[in-house]
Write an enzyme that holds these catalytic residues in place. Structure first.
Site, PDB file in Angstrom:
ATOM      1  N   LYS A 118       0.890  -1.181   0.283  1.00 49.15           N
ATOM      2  CA  LYS A 118       0.064  -0.081   0.055  1.00 49.15           C
ATOM      3  C   LYS A 118       0.847   1.117   0.088  1.00 49.15           C
ATOM      4  CE  LYS A 118      -4.473   1.054   0.293  1.00 49.15           C
ATOM      5  NZ  LYS A 118      -5.532   0.316  -0.117  1.00 49.15           N
ATOM      6  N   ASP A 158      -7.035   4.516  -4.360  1.00 47.75           N
ATOM      7  CA  ASP A 158      -7.686   4.112  -3.097  1.00 47.75           C
ATOM      8  C   ASP A 158      -8.299   5.748  -2.884  1.00 47.75           C
ATOM      9  OD1 ASP A 158      -7.847   2.288  -0.640  1.00 47.75           O
ATOM     10  OD2 ASP A 158      -7.693   4.364   0.231  1.00 47.75           O
TER      11      ASP A 158
HETATM   12  P1  NDP Z   1     -12.989   8.021  -3.122  1.00 51.73           P
HETATM   13  O1  NDP Z   1     -11.763   8.913  -2.654  1.00 51.73           O
HETATM   14  O2  NDP Z   1     -13.496   7.771  -4.074  1.00 51.73           O
HETATM   15  O3  NDP Z   1     -14.253   8.339  -1.905  1.00 51.73           O
HETATM   16  C1  NDP Z   1     -14.005   8.523  -0.344  1.00 51.73           C
HETATM   17  C2  NDP Z   1     -15.297   8.804   0.179  1.00 51.73           C
HETATM   18  O4  NDP Z   1     -15.220   8.656   1.677  1.00 51.73           O
HETATM   19  C3  NDP Z   1     -15.452  10.235  -0.072  1.00 51.73           C
HETATM   20  O5  NDP Z   1     -16.997  10.439  -0.032  1.00 51.73           O
HETATM   21  C4  NDP Z   1     -15.007  10.951   1.197  1.00 51.73           C
HETATM   22  O6  NDP Z   1     -15.488  12.334   1.516  1.00 51.73           O
HETATM   23  C5  NDP Z   1     -15.303  10.060   2.191  1.00 51.73           C
HETATM   24  N1  NDP Z   1     -14.249   9.988   3.216  1.00 51.73           N
HETATM   25  C6  NDP Z   1     -13.025   9.810   2.838  1.00 51.73           C
HETATM   26  N2  NDP Z   1     -12.223  10.018   4.175  1.00 51.73           N
HETATM   27  C7  NDP Z   1     -12.946  10.536   5.094  1.00 51.73           C
HETATM   28  C8  NDP Z   1     -13.075  10.923   6.395  1.00 51.73           C
HETATM   29  N3  NDP Z   1     -11.971  11.039   7.142  1.00 51.73           N
HETATM   30  N4  NDP Z   1     -14.234  10.982   7.001  1.00 51.73           N
HETATM   31  C9  NDP Z   1     -15.386  11.159   6.631  1.00 51.73           C
HETATM   32  N5  NDP Z   1     -15.578  10.683   5.131  1.00 51.73           N
HETATM   33  C10 NDP Z   1     -14.557  10.356   4.459  1.00 51.73           C
HETATM   34  O7  NDP Z   1     -12.277   6.721  -2.174  1.00 51.73           O
HETATM   35  P2  NDP Z   1     -12.861   5.231  -2.339  1.00 51.73           P
HETATM   36  O8  NDP Z   1     -14.130   5.172  -2.746  1.00 51.73           O
HETATM   37  O9  NDP Z   1     -12.102   4.398  -3.585  1.00 51.73           O
HETATM   38  O10 NDP Z   1     -12.467   4.586  -1.008  1.00 51.73           O
HETATM   39  C11 NDP Z   1     -13.374   4.338  -0.018  1.00 51.73           C
HETATM   40  C12 NDP Z   1     -13.106   3.066   1.112  1.00 51.73           C
HETATM   41  O11 NDP Z   1     -13.043   1.967   0.297  1.00 51.73           O
HETATM   42  C13 NDP Z   1     -11.485   3.449   1.674  1.00 51.73           C
HETATM   43  O12 NDP Z   1     -11.584   2.881   3.106  1.00 51.73           O
HETATM   44  C14 NDP Z   1     -10.686   2.567   0.784  1.00 51.73           C
HETATM   45  O13 NDP Z   1      -9.574   2.173   1.403  1.00 51.73           O
HETATM   46  C15 NDP Z   1     -11.898   1.324   0.316  1.00 51.73           C
HETATM   47  N6  NDP Z   1     -11.320   0.433  -0.687  1.00 51.73           N
HETATM   48  C16 NDP Z   1     -11.271   1.341  -1.916  1.00 51.73           C
HETATM   49  C17 NDP Z   1     -11.403   0.354  -2.990  1.00 51.73           C
HETATM   50  C18 NDP Z   1     -11.106   0.753  -4.377  1.00 51.73           C
HETATM   51  O14 NDP Z   1     -10.995   0.226  -5.558  1.00 51.73           O
HETATM   52  N7  NDP Z   1     -11.346   2.025  -4.732  1.00 51.73           N
HETATM   53  C19 NDP Z   1     -10.911  -1.106  -2.888  1.00 51.73           C
HETATM   54  C20 NDP Z   1     -11.133  -1.720  -1.504  1.00 51.73           C
HETATM   55  C21 NDP Z   1     -11.380  -0.855  -0.445  1.00 51.73           C
HETATM   56  P3  NDP Z   1     -14.774  13.447   1.195  1.00 51.73           P
HETATM   57  O15 NDP Z   1     -14.903  13.751  -0.542  1.00 51.73           O
HETATM   58  O16 NDP Z   1     -15.547  14.458   1.841  1.00 51.73           O
HETATM   59  O17 NDP Z   1     -13.470  13.295   1.663  1.00 51.73           O
HETATM   60  O1  2IT Z   2      -7.989  -1.532  -0.501  1.00 45.31           O
HETATM   61  C1  2IT Z   2      -8.013  -1.938  -1.499  1.00 45.31           C
HETATM   62  O2  2IT Z   2      -8.286  -3.083  -1.789  1.00 45.31           O
HETATM   63  C2  2IT Z   2      -7.724  -0.977  -2.932  1.00 45.31           C
HETATM   64  N1  2IT Z   2      -7.524   0.367  -2.706  1.00 45.31           N
HETATM   65  C3  2IT Z   2      -7.621  -1.685  -4.428  1.00 45.31           C
HETATM   66  C4  2IT Z   2      -6.170  -1.986  -4.396  1.00 45.31           C
HETATM   67  C5  2IT Z   2      -5.904  -2.394  -5.852  1.00 45.31           C
HETATM   68  O3  2IT Z   2      -4.832  -2.732  -6.150  1.00 45.31           O
HETATM   69  O4  2IT Z   2      -6.948  -2.317  -6.762  1.00 45.31           O
END
Ligand code: NDP
Ligand code: 2IT
Length: 437
Positions: A118, A158
């Site tokens: 990561k 992420d």
């Molecule tokens: P994005 O940046 O697309 O979206 C994040 C969302 O969460 C936004 O709405 C953001 O609001 C909110 N957010 C982030 N930080 C905070 C905080 N500290 N407090 C409140 N709201 C918060 O990210 P993703 O959708 O990609 O990721 C969301 C979660 O999913 C994370 O935990 C990530 O690790 C996990 N994840 C992502 C994957 C992927 O493929 N993208 C795969 C597996 C897990 P704001 O815009 O106001 O910051």
């Molecule tokens: O938390 C996760 O699994 C991710 N943000 C996706 C990682 C990836 O390599 O697609």
């Protein structure tokens, strides 16, 4: 655990992630003393490599800015390091370490050959111009490119890293290394991206959750769902849950949340978030019957059957968990990484809710990244339907494997234990076979 705390002081998120895994694998270690004899536990909690670097860039006013970049290459026992990059002001070594550690077991559960890693930066893309984001990404990749490669370490997105950032970083990698390879995933479709990668984490979360619901005779159909976040994971979880017959009534960002009793209008959310990069508060301008509440914590007071936390770590604490339970919630499935505290998780399991842990429930994103690597290697691309079918199959298998592991080790229906055990066993066996390295 004492040793981990001592060696990694002031990193509470990492301690939390390790504690959960160590507790879960107790019955495995009891049955298999060779794991202790070969120092597997001491080795698995220690990253193979930590890279930390300066990221200088120039903002639109001409001022020099300095951020910190990280890549933690945690474990390569079963494949090249794989895992996302997070750009968020809260990023420090402890956050990347917890995410990298979780990624080892998640990637193992996918059944695909990917190790755990990561990275990220404390850079905040919010409010920055495209030019500033591009300049930052180029500077970040100028150092990162020395440490990654299609067969070494393959980063992805992420929080704060989506298609735009991946594009800028890919362009800079290609320019510096003079090679067109699958070094990043989540790429755009015209330059080697996989169809369905954008949708994969949210869709995969719903495929997994539907499987878990079916196991107890439930389904998404006609259920009320609370989703937090409005980013990549939240948007496509909302889309798939709705397709499966549920009504999603909330979405949020770090400023607050919206409640729409008629069901979230995802076209509005996509326009606001994916196109205009605006705040979720603006949703009510387009949906006057919806209600916006400032502050996102109270989102868990909303009555629902299923909760899908898709924003960030520790967003559901003990108090929020009690509210969800009191309101009759039957299932909680983690789209975000570690969104529930240890206390909240314990409460859900004790109260008999179906609980889908992040490592299993959100593994569809990285699994589809591995499918993107596969397509890049064979210089071919599959159709959306082909990738989606493989993703679904992977999520169904993950549920089957973790429920089987939980039962085998005397923790029936505890999918946290099942995911940790099943994810751990494959990595531990690979480490044993490869000797002390
Ligand atoms: P994005 O940046 O697309 O979206 C994040 C969302 O969460 C936004 O709405 C953001 O609001 C909110 N957010 C982030 N930080 C905070 C905080 N500290 N407090 C409140 N709201 C918060 O990210 P993703 O959708 O990609 O990721 C969301 C979660 O999913 C994370 O935990 C990530 O690790 C996990 N994840 C992502 C994957 C992927 O493929 N993208 C795969 C597996 C897990 P704001 O815009 O106001 O910051
Ligand atoms: O938390 C996760 O699994 C991710 N943000 C996706 C990682 C990836 O390599 O697609």
């Amino acid at each position: 655990m004492e040793r981990v705390i001592k060696r990694n002081p002031n990193e509470p998120e990492f301690h939390q992630a390790v504690l959960e895994v160590l507790e879960s694998i107790e019955p495995v270690v009891e049955k298999r003393p060779e794991l202790i004899e070969n120092g597997i536990l001491e080795r698995i909690v220690e990253p193979e490599r930590i890279i930390k670097f300066r990221v200088p860039w120039i903002d639109d006013s001409g001022k020099v800015q300095v951020n910190r970049g990280f890549r933690i290459q945690f474990n390569s026992a079963i494949g090249p390091y794989k895992g996302g990059l997070r750009f968020h002001p809260s990023v420090y070594e402890g956050i990347i370490k917890f995410l990298g550690f979780e990624q080892i077991f998640k990637n193992s559960l996918t059944g695909l050959p990917i190790g755990g890693g990561k990275g990220g930066s404390d850079f905040d893309p919010k409010g920055k111009s495209d030019r500033e984001v591009m300049h930052f990404c180029q500077s970040f990749m100028t150092e990162l490119c020395k440490h990654i490669g299609a067969d070494t370490d393959v980063p992805a997105g992420d929080i704060g890293v989506g298609g735009r950032e991946i594009g800028y970083m890919y362009g800079q990698y290609k320019r510096l290394r003079n090679e067109f390879t699958g070094v990043l995933t989540g790429k755009g479709i015209p330059y080697g991206g996989s169809l369905a990668r954008t949708e994969a984490t949210g869709y995969g979360l719903c495929y997994f959750t539907e499987e878990m619901l079916n196991y107890k005779g439930y389904s998404f159909k006609d259920k009320t769902v609370v989703i937090s976040g409005s980013g990549n994971v939240a948007i496509y979880a909302c889309q798939k849950a709705t397709e499966l017959g549920a009504k999603v009534v909330t979405m949020s960002d770090s400023n607050g949340y919206v409640y729409d009793a008629e069901g979230i209008d995802l076209d509005v959310v996509k326009q606001l978030k994916e196109v205009e990069r605006k705040r979720i508060s603006e949703y009510v301008k387009f949906r006057p019957n919806a209600v916006y509440t400032e502050g996102s914590k109270n989102i868990w007071d909303t009555k629902c059957d299923i909760a899908l936390p898709c924003a960030t770590q520790n967003e559901i604490d003990e108090e929020s968990a009690k509210k969800l339970i009191a309101n009759g919630c039957i299932a909680v499935s983690e789209g975000a990484n570690m969104p529930c505290t240890l206390e909240a998780t314990e409460l859900f399991i004790q109260n008999g809710l179906l609980f889908g842990p992040a490592k299993a429930a959100n593994a569809g994103g990285v699994a589809t990244s591995a499918l993107e690597m596969c397509q890049n290697s064979i210089r071919y691309s599959w159709t959306f339907e082909e990738v989606d079918a493989k993703l679904k199959n992977i999520m169904v298998n993950i549920f089957a494997n973790i429920s089987k592991a939980a039962k085998e080790y005397g923790r029936e229906d505890n999918f946290v234990a099942g995911a940790n055990i099943a994810g751990f066993l494959k990595v531990a066996d690979a480490m044993l076979a490869q000797g002390v390295v």
